[in-house]
Design an enzyme around this catalytic site. Structure first.
Site, PDB file in Angstrom:
ATOM      1  N   CYS A 146      40.015  38.191  31.509  1.00 49.82           N
ATOM      2  CA  CYS A 146      41.471  38.076  31.446  1.00 49.82           C
ATOM      3  C   CYS A 146      41.958  36.711  31.926  1.00 49.82           C
ATOM      4  O   CYS A 146      43.085  36.320  31.618  1.00 49.82           O
ATOM      5  CB  CYS A 146      42.131  39.207  32.229  1.00 49.82           C
ATOM      6  SG  CYS A 146      41.571  39.351  33.922  1.00 49.82           S
ATOM      7  N   HIS A 147      41.116  35.980  32.638  1.00 54.23           N
ATOM      8  CA  HIS A 147      41.499  34.625  33.052  1.00 54.23           C
ATOM      9  C   HIS A 147      41.664  33.700  31.850  1.00 54.23           C
ATOM     10  O   HIS A 147      42.312  32.667  31.963  1.00 54.23           O
ATOM     11  CB  HIS A 147      40.474  34.048  34.046  1.00 54.23           C
ATOM     12  CG  HIS A 147      39.075  34.022  33.532  1.00 54.23           C
ATOM     13  ND1 HIS A 147      38.249  35.131  33.619  1.00 54.23           N
ATOM     14  CD2 HIS A 147      38.360  33.052  32.913  1.00 54.23           C
ATOM     15  CE1 HIS A 147      37.073  34.818  33.081  1.00 54.23           C
ATOM     16  NE2 HIS A 147      37.122  33.573  32.641  1.00 54.23           N
TER      17      HIS A 147
END
Length: 162
Positions: A124-125
């Site tokens: 998700c980064h």
């Protein structure tokens, strides 16, 4: 119950520490923790394997995880997480682009990103705002711990400028 007692291991990370929780032979959660958090040796063979794989990622961002993940999240969250998992190493995509791919809204995508129980494994980064870094793990403070982690992960994967 104190959430810290949920961890089956807490391992050092270049940005602080990672808490690992397993249950019934599956990975249940990874959590970014500050360096001040007490470390804890892996309690099970699975936790040792998760530890090993995370360390491999820290050495080589192209490492492919193979640990078994518990099937969690809503249908929408799983759809977002599947889209996130397709973002190639060294690239980012914004919340709006993911939203278009899955016929959702950017805010809903951001909420699903923040609810990701498997950060690093489901990257998700690699999801950012249209103009800038965006939030991370339901945190948006500019100089806070979680955004420092997001910046480190992106730089580790060759993405700079955030």
């Amino acid at each position: 119950m104190n959430k810290d007692t949920w961890f089956c291991a807490v391992i050092p990370a270049p940005f602080g520490a990672v808490g690992i929780r397993t249950e019934a032979g599956l990975l249940r959660e990874l959590e970014y923790l500050p360096a001040s958090h007490a470390l804890q040796e892996p309690a099970t063979a699975l936790t040792q394997e998760v530890t090993h794989q995370i360390q491999c990622y820290f050495e080589n961002p192209a490492f492919q995880f193979t640990v078994p993940l518990a099937p969690i999240g809503t249908e929408h969250q799983r759809k977002v997480w599947q889209a996130i998992s397709q973002i190639p190493l060294g690239q980012v995509i914004n919340y709006g682009q993911i939203a278009k791919q899955i016929a959702s809204a950017p805010r809903a995508v951001g909420q699903a990103c923040g609810a990701n129980w498997y950060p690093i494994i489901i990257p998700c980064h690699r999801v950012t705002a249209a103009k800038g870094l965006g939030g991370f793990a339901h945190h948006s403070e500019v100089a806070g711990f979680h955004l420092t982690v997001k910046r480190w992960l992106l730089a580790h994967e060759g993405v700079h400028g955030y």
